[in-house]
Design an enzyme around this catalytic site. Structure first.
Site, PDB file in Angstrom:
ATOM      1  N   ASN A 218       0.867  -1.175   0.000  1.00  0.00           N
ATOM      2  CA  ASN A 218       0.000   0.000   0.000  1.00  0.00           C
ATOM      3  C   ASN A 218       0.905   1.227   0.000  1.00  0.00           C
ATOM      4  O   ASN A 218       1.499   1.548   1.026  1.00  0.00           O
ATOM      5  CB  ASN A 218      -0.892  -0.033   1.254  1.00  0.00           C
ATOM      6  CG  ASN A 218      -1.706   1.235   1.410  1.00  0.00           C
ATOM      7  OD1 ASN A 218      -1.815   2.034   0.477  1.00  0.00           O
ATOM      8  ND2 ASN A 218      -2.280   1.431   2.588  1.00  0.00           N
ATOM      9  N   TRP A 219       0.990   1.876  -1.154  1.00  0.00           N
ATOM     10  CA  TRP A 219       1.921   3.007  -1.272  1.00  0.00           C
ATOM     11  C   TRP A 219       1.345   4.306  -0.718  1.00  0.00           C
ATOM     12  O   TRP A 219       2.024   5.336  -0.730  1.00  0.00           O
ATOM     13  CB  TRP A 219       2.341   3.197  -2.739  1.00  0.00           C
ATOM     14  CG  TRP A 219       3.195   2.081  -3.282  1.00  0.00           C
ATOM     15  CD1 TRP A 219       3.547   0.918  -2.644  1.00  0.00           C
ATOM     16  CD2 TRP A 219       3.804   2.016  -4.573  1.00  0.00           C
ATOM     17  NE1 TRP A 219       4.333   0.144  -3.457  1.00  0.00           N
ATOM     18  CE2 TRP A 219       4.511   0.787  -4.656  1.00  0.00           C
ATOM     19  CE3 TRP A 219       3.839   2.856  -5.684  1.00  0.00           C
ATOM     20  CZ2 TRP A 219       5.223   0.402  -5.788  1.00  0.00           C
ATOM     21  CZ3 TRP A 219       4.543   2.469  -6.821  1.00  0.00           C
ATOM     22  CH2 TRP A 219       5.227   1.261  -6.867  1.00  0.00           C
TER      23      TRP A 219
ATOM     24  N   SER B  66       3.068  -2.221  10.445  1.00  0.00           N
ATOM     25  CA  SER B  66       4.523  -2.151  10.625  1.00  0.00           C
ATOM     26  C   SER B  66       5.244  -3.460  10.275  1.00  0.00           C
ATOM     27  O   SER B  66       6.178  -3.867  10.982  1.00  0.00           O
ATOM     28  CB  SER B  66       4.862  -1.703  12.050  1.00  0.00           C
ATOM     29  OG  SER B  66       4.307  -0.428  12.310  1.00  0.00           O
TER      30      SER B  66
ATOM     31  N   HIS C  29      -9.656   0.887   4.504  1.00  0.00           N
ATOM     32  CA  HIS C  29      -8.406   1.056   5.255  1.00  0.00           C
ATOM     33  C   HIS C  29      -8.682   1.962   6.466  1.00  0.00           C
ATOM     34  O   HIS C  29      -9.504   2.882   6.381  1.00  0.00           O
ATOM     35  CB  HIS C  29      -7.335   1.676   4.353  1.00  0.00           C
ATOM     36  CG  HIS C  29      -5.976   1.661   4.962  1.00  0.00           C
ATOM     37  ND1 HIS C  29      -5.579   2.591   5.907  1.00  0.00           N
ATOM     38  CD2 HIS C  29      -4.929   0.822   4.798  1.00  0.00           C
ATOM     39  CE1 HIS C  29      -4.337   2.323   6.274  1.00  0.00           C
ATOM     40  NE2 HIS C  29      -3.923   1.252   5.625  1.00  0.00           N
TER      41      HIS C  29
ATOM     42  N   GLY D 122       4.632   1.324   4.912  1.00  0.00           N
ATOM     43  CA  GLY D 122       5.950   1.964   4.835  1.00  0.00           C
ATOM     44  C   GLY D 122       7.032   1.147   4.130  1.00  0.00           C
ATOM     45  O   GLY D 122       7.720   1.655   3.236  1.00  0.00           O
TER      46      GLY D 122
HETATM   47  C1  PEP Z   1      -0.961  -0.048   5.856  1.00  0.00           C
HETATM   48  O1  PEP Z   1      -0.943   1.081   5.380  1.00  0.00           O
HETATM   49  O2  PEP Z   1      -1.881  -0.824   5.536  1.00  0.00           O
HETATM   50  C2  PEP Z   1       0.094  -0.430   6.792  1.00  0.00           C
HETATM   51  C3  PEP Z   1       0.013  -1.606   7.380  1.00  0.00           C
HETATM   52  O3  PEP Z   1       1.108   0.470   7.008  1.00  0.00           O
HETATM   53  P1  PEP Z   1       2.513   0.187   7.769  1.00  0.00           P
HETATM   54  O4  PEP Z   1       3.067  -1.084   7.194  1.00  0.00           O
HETATM   55  O5  PEP Z   1       3.341   1.375   7.426  1.00  0.00           O
HETATM   56  O6  PEP Z   1       2.201   0.067   9.207  1.00  0.00           O
END
Ligand code: PEP
Length: 253
Positions: free
Chosen positions: A9-10, A213, A95, A235
């Site tokens: 997910n950018w 994360s 989301h 990320g």
């Molecule tokens: C997301 O945006 O769905 C996500 C899980 O972000 P991150 O990996 O940065 O926590």
């Protein structure tokens, strides 16, 4: 057997040119990879450039949101038909950032899920509790309401074309991750819920991804859990080396 899925997910990152560079780099790095489904979800403005970068590869294109109507006077919105014709196979729905910053409700999520399926897009449906809800032992209650809301009035044939992403809100973009055991516990709960709503055969076909994360360092252990069928990565999906490592860890686990 569910094939693991790693979706990137950018979010609101990368210009058209930068997105092309990143997708081209990933296409090169992941050439030999099979046994895992890779989905890239860039911003709308980069769908076309990413599509070009990944053509002739097994990487699939996804979007981050959509309206439920096919067309109409909805300034600023994008329709499922537009996504389909832009080459998308998937679309992220519900989301937590959309739920909290853009007031998306379970009703909207349900409308979008039904519409995505009608247009042959497989929705990646996001659910997950906030920190205060976890601390109040309400994780299952919250997730049950979100899952039941998203899947309302769906048939088992429709439900099995979806993907779920369990993303505890307190773990998104915070550097905090659910422990593999914590995540697996909620995934097991979701699978049981799907089984009671649509039958075991259908529930067993639905990939339940973990998100929050995910990084190369923690992905092996998370993806090694029996009920974790992949990851939705924010990320770390913006870095080709990190994302490649997560994809390779999915194959090994
Ligand atoms: C997301 O945006 O769905 C996500 C899980 O972000 P991150 O990996 O940065 O926590």
């Amino acid at each position: 057997m569910r094939i693991p899925i790693i979706a990137g997910n950018w979010k609101m990152y990368k210009t058209e040119e930068e997105a092309f560079q990143l997708a081209s780099e990933l296409q090169k790095r992941l050439k030999d990879v099979n046994g895992v489904k890779v989905i890239l979800c860039p911003p709308f403005t980069s769908l076309s450039s990413v599509r070009k970068a990944i053509e002739n590869s097994l990487i699939l294109l996804g979007a981050q949101n959509m309206h439920w109507e096919e067309k109409g006077a909805y300034t600023g919105e994008i329709s499922p038909h537009m996504l389909l014709t832009a080459g998308c196979k998937h679309v992220i729905i519900g989301h937590s950032e959309r739920r909290s910053y853009f007031s998306e409700t379970d009703e909207f999520v349900n409308l979008k899920v039904k519409s995505a399926l009608k247009f042959d897009l497989s929705p990646i449906i996001c659910v997950g509790e906030k920190l205060d809800q976890r601390e109040a032992n309400k994780t299952e209650e919250v997730v049950e309401i979100q899952v039941k809301g998203a899947f309302k009035n769906l048939s088992a044939q429709e439900a099995e074309k979806t993907i779920i992403a369990y993303e505890p809100v307190w773990a998104i973009g915070t550097g905090r991750t659910a422990t593999p055991a914590q995540a697996n516990e909620v995934h097991t709960f979701i699978r049981e819920l799907l089984s009671s709503e649509f039958g075991k055969q259908c529930a067993d076909k639905i990939n339940i991804l973990y998100g929050g994360s995910v990084k190369p360092e923690n992905s092996k252990e998370l993806l090694g859990m029996p009920e974790i069928d992949g990851a939705l990565v924010g990320g770390a999906s913006l870095d080709a080396e990190f994302f490649e490592k997560i994809v390779r860890n999915a194959i090994e686990s």
